[in-house]
Design a protein around this motif. Structure first.
Motif, mmCIF file in Angstrom:
data_model
loop_
_atom_site.group_PDB
_atom_site.id
_atom_site.type_symbol
_atom_site.label_atom_id
_atom_site.label_comp_id
_atom_site.label_asym_id
_atom_site.label_seq_id
_atom_site.Cartn_x
_atom_site.Cartn_y
_atom_site.Cartn_z
ATOM 1 N N LEU A 232 38.225 66.458 33.572
ATOM 2 C CA LEU A 232 38.241 65.045 33.173
ATOM 3 C C LEU A 232 39.545 64.371 33.606
ATOM 4 N N LEU A 233 40.678 65.057 33.394
ATOM 5 C CA LEU A 233 41.963 64.483 33.774
ATOM 6 C C LEU A 233 42.072 64.307 35.285
ATOM 7 N N LEU A 234 41.655 65.327 36.030
ATOM 8 C CA LEU A 234 41.718 65.242 37.489
ATOM 9 C C LEU A 234 40.790 64.156 38.023
ATOM 10 N N SER A 235 39.622 63.998 37.420
ATOM 11 C CA SER A 235 38.695 62.952 37.869
ATOM 12 C C SER A 235 39.320 61.574 37.720
ATOM 13 N N GLY A 236 39.941 61.335 36.555
ATOM 14 C CA GLY A 236 40.609 60.060 36.358
ATOM 15 C C GLY A 236 41.756 59.849 37.337
ATOM 16 N N ALA A 237 42.514 60.925 37.606
ATOM 17 C CA ALA A 237 43.648 60.808 38.532
ATOM 18 C C ALA A 237 43.180 60.548 39.954
ATOM 19 N N LEU A 238 42.156 61.261 40.389
ATOM 20 C CA LEU A 238 41.654 61.064 41.752
ATOM 21 C C LEU A 238 40.987 59.695 41.897
ATOM 22 N N GLY A 239 40.297 59.244 40.848
ATOM 23 C CA GLY A 239 39.723 57.900 40.872
ATOM 24 C C GLY A 239 40.807 56.837 40.988
ATOM 25 N N THR A 240 41.896 57.030 40.247
ATOM 26 C CA THR A 240 43.027 56.099 40.330
ATOM 27 C C THR A 240 43.627 56.091 41.733
ATOM 28 N N LEU A 241 43.788 57.276 42.306
ATOM 29 C CA LEU A 241 44.327 57.371 43.667
ATOM 30 C C LEU A 241 43.436 56.642 44.669
ATOM 31 N N ALA A 242 42.118 56.831 44.554
ATOM 32 C CA ALA A 242 41.190 56.164 45.470
ATOM 33 C C ALA A 242 41.234 54.649 45.293
ATOM 34 N N ALA A 243 41.306 54.188 44.043
ATOM 35 C CA ALA A 243 41.312 52.748 43.778
ATOM 36 C C ALA A 243 42.571 52.084 44.325
ATOM 37 N N LEU A 244 43.737 52.659 44.027
ATOM 38 C CA LEU A 244 44.985 52.041 44.466
ATOM 39 C C LEU A 244 45.159 52.125 45.975
ATOM 40 N N SER A 245 44.871 53.279 46.558
ATOM 41 C CA SER A 245 44.989 53.400 48.017
ATOM 42 C C SER A 245 43.983 52.491 48.715
ATOM 43 N N GLY A 246 42.776 52.378 48.150
ATOM 44 C CA GLY A 246 41.779 51.485 48.724
ATOM 45 C C GLY A 246 42.217 50.037 48.694
ATOM 46 N N TYR A 247 42.885 49.646 47.604
ATOM 47 C CA TYR A 247 43.365 48.263 47.512
ATOM 48 C C TYR A 247 44.400 47.964 48.592
ATOM 49 N N TRP A 248 45.347 48.882 48.770
ATOM 50 C CA TRP A 248 46.412 48.633 49.744
ATOM 51 C C TRP A 248 45.911 48.722 51.184
ATOM 52 N N VAL A 249 44.942 49.584 51.428
ATOM 53 C CA VAL A 249 44.332 49.633 52.758
ATOM 54 C C VAL A 249 43.601 48.324 53.044
ATOM 55 N N ALA A 250 42.864 47.829 52.040
ATOM 56 C CA ALA A 250 42.132 46.572 52.212
ATOM 57 C C ALA A 250 43.086 45.408 52.442
ATOM 58 N N ARG A 251 44.194 45.426 51.724
ATOM 59 C CA ARG A 251 45.161 44.346 51.886
ATOM 60 C C ARG A 251 45.806 44.383 53.270
ATOM 61 N N ALA A 252 46.096 45.591 53.752
ATOM 62 C CA ALA A 252 46.724 45.717 55.057
ATOM 63 C C ALA A 252 45.771 45.382 56.195
ATOM 64 N N ALA A 253 44.495 45.758 56.027
ATOM 65 C CA ALA A 253 43.523 45.563 57.106
ATOM 66 C C ALA A 253 42.706 44.288 56.942
ATOM 67 N N ASP A 254 42.901 43.579 55.808
ATOM 68 C CA ASP A 254 42.160 42.349 55.527
ATOM 69 C C ASP A 254 40.653 42.603 55.557
ATOM 70 N N VAL A 255 40.205 43.570 54.750
ATOM 71 C CA VAL A 255 38.784 43.908 54.651
ATOM 72 C C VAL A 255 38.373 43.875 53.181
ATOM 73 N N SER A 256 37.092 44.134 52.934
ATOM 74 C CA SER A 256 36.572 44.131 51.570
ATOM 75 C C SER A 256 37.308 45.157 50.711
ATOM 76 N N ILE A 257 37.780 44.722 49.545
ATOM 77 C CA ILE A 257 38.516 45.630 48.660
ATOM 78 C C ILE A 257 37.580 46.695 48.093
ATOM 79 N N ALA A 258 36.411 46.267 47.622
ATOM 80 C CA ALA A 258 35.460 47.236 47.062
ATOM 81 C C ALA A 258 35.020 48.244 48.117
ATOM 82 N N GLY A 259 34.728 47.750 49.329
ATOM 83 C CA GLY A 259 34.337 48.654 50.402
ATOM 84 C C GLY A 259 35.440 49.627 50.757
ATOM 85 N N SER A 260 36.687 49.138 50.755
ATOM 86 C CA SER A 260 37.821 49.995 51.067
ATOM 87 C C SER A 260 38.016 51.059 49.988
ATOM 88 N N MET A 261 37.843 50.679 48.727
ATOM 89 C CA MET A 261 37.967 51.648 47.637
ATOM 90 C C MET A 261 36.884 52.716 47.723
#
Length: 370
Positions: A232-261
């Motif tokens: 449970l703890l690892l799932s939450g941590a990996l989900g957080t990692l995917a969400a935050l990294s996806g946001y910054w990738v989307a911001r850098a590439a100017d693409v859909s945030i949800a799609g990037s996440m």
């Protein structure tokens, strides 16, 4: 970084953890497809709730969508219990039917309402800061953040309070029934929670990201541990990692945030799949290579013992002959000999012949008598 950026990232983390926690039990129950079914079929509940309330912000839409998610699970199980179709086929029959009805209703009766399919499938978390909760003129923050925060709290409370029941019903429903509580009640209560979580995340991030966050982080965490609390703890941590990294990738590439996440959820899972210490593909390849060397070393020691003291021992103990005898490749034979030497099973004499050590002789005899 603006306040909106912080709000979006916070919402992304709350959505990721809120989806990943119930997703753990979906993965453990091998019900990953159910999350896909629920996240699509709840559109029908949203549409029907809008027809009744005539307001896309009405709480009735949340209730109707949650009820539709539970209905989806009930219909799938009802169809599966007929024993005419398998569970995955039942899911493939139910959720496309409900989703198709919703699409038809939207295209026929709700053309001028913001229920378009792009928003349904992809969502747009960047718009979340514009939908605020205001009480007596006070701005309390994004509406989606409050909703998903409440659902995350509900998930944490339910999983904490009913942890033993969920664990037992997940791994041994027969024992759960024998101990006096209904696995069916636990199941439908849990599915109601999954449906409510999917509905809450639906408006902010769309159905695709809901599925990605419910399945990818728990599936990745399952490759890292067998213990449920740690899972449970690892799932939450990996989900957080995917969400935050996806946001910054989307911001850098100017693409859909949800799609990037969603994409980063897949990247995180792929990285874990490749490099997990015990269950990863790379670890599996190394393990098979070690097993291959160990087995070849056993063959080598058995071969040397068989010819020990024989007139042919000098010929049979040379590395070049071993390659020909066992049909080992030119680079594999030296590795086997190196492995056997490292294990203390053989040594090289002054003439370059391979000789068994007492340990190697004992190991070879043990193998020959098994």
């Amino acid at each position: 970084m603006t306040v909106a950026d912080l709000e979006i990232q916070l919402l992304a983390v709350v959505v990721a953890v809120g989806c990943a926690l119930p997703g753990v039990f979906l993965v453990l129950r091998r019900m990953a497809l159910v999350s896909d079914a629920i996240s699509h079929s709840i559109l029908l509940g949203i549409v029907l709730g809008f027809f009744i309330a005539e307001d896309i912000t009405s709480p009735l839409l949340v209730g109707a969508a949650t009820a539709t998610g539970v209905l989806t699970v009930a219909l799938v199980e009802l169809l599966h219990r007929t024993r005419r179709v398998k569970e995955d086929a039942a899911i493939a029959l139910v959720f496309p039917a409900l989703f198709s009805i919703a699409v038809i209703l939207i295209s026929r009766f709700a053309e001028d309402v913001h229920l378009d399919l792009d928003a349904v499938l992809l969502g747009e978390i960047a718009f979340a800061p514009f939908r605020r909760v205001q009480i007596s003129g006070a701005d309390l923050g994004p509406r989606s953040l409050w909703l998903m925060g409440a659902l995350l709290a509900a998930n944490l409370i339910v999983i904490t309070v009913f942890f033993k029941e969920l664990k037992l019903a997940t791994f041994d429903a027969g024992l759960a029934h024998a101990l006096g509580f209904s696995p069916a009640l636990v199941h439908y209560g849990f599915m109601t929670l999954v449906s409510a979580t999917a509905v809450g995340a639906f408006d902010a991030v769309g159905s695709i990201l809901v599925v990605a966050l419910m399945i990818a982080p728990p599936a990745a965490a399952y490759l890292l541990t067998n213990r449920l609390p740690r899972l449970l703890l690892l799932s939450g941590a990996l989900g957080t990692l995917a969400a935050l990294s996806g946001y910054w990738v989307a911001r850098a590439a100017d693409v859909s945030i949800a799609g990037s996440m969603a994409s980063m959820s897949g990247v995180v899972f792929l990285a874990v799949l490749l490099f997990a210490p015990d269950r990863g593909i790379v670890a599996g390849m190394r393990s098979r290579a070690r097993q291959k060397l160990a087995f070849a070393s056993v063959m080598l020691t058995t071969h040397l013992l068989h010819h020990e003291g024989d007139p042919s021992a000098e010929r049979e103990s040379r590395e070049a002959h071993l390659q020909e005898h066992f049909r080992w490749s030119g680079d594999f034979a030296p590795r086997v000999i190196w492995h056997a030497e490292r294990q203390g099973l053989i040594v090289r004499d002054g003439g370059g012949l391979l000789r068994l050590t007492p340990l190697g002789r004992e190991a070879a005899r043990h193998q020959m008598t098994r």
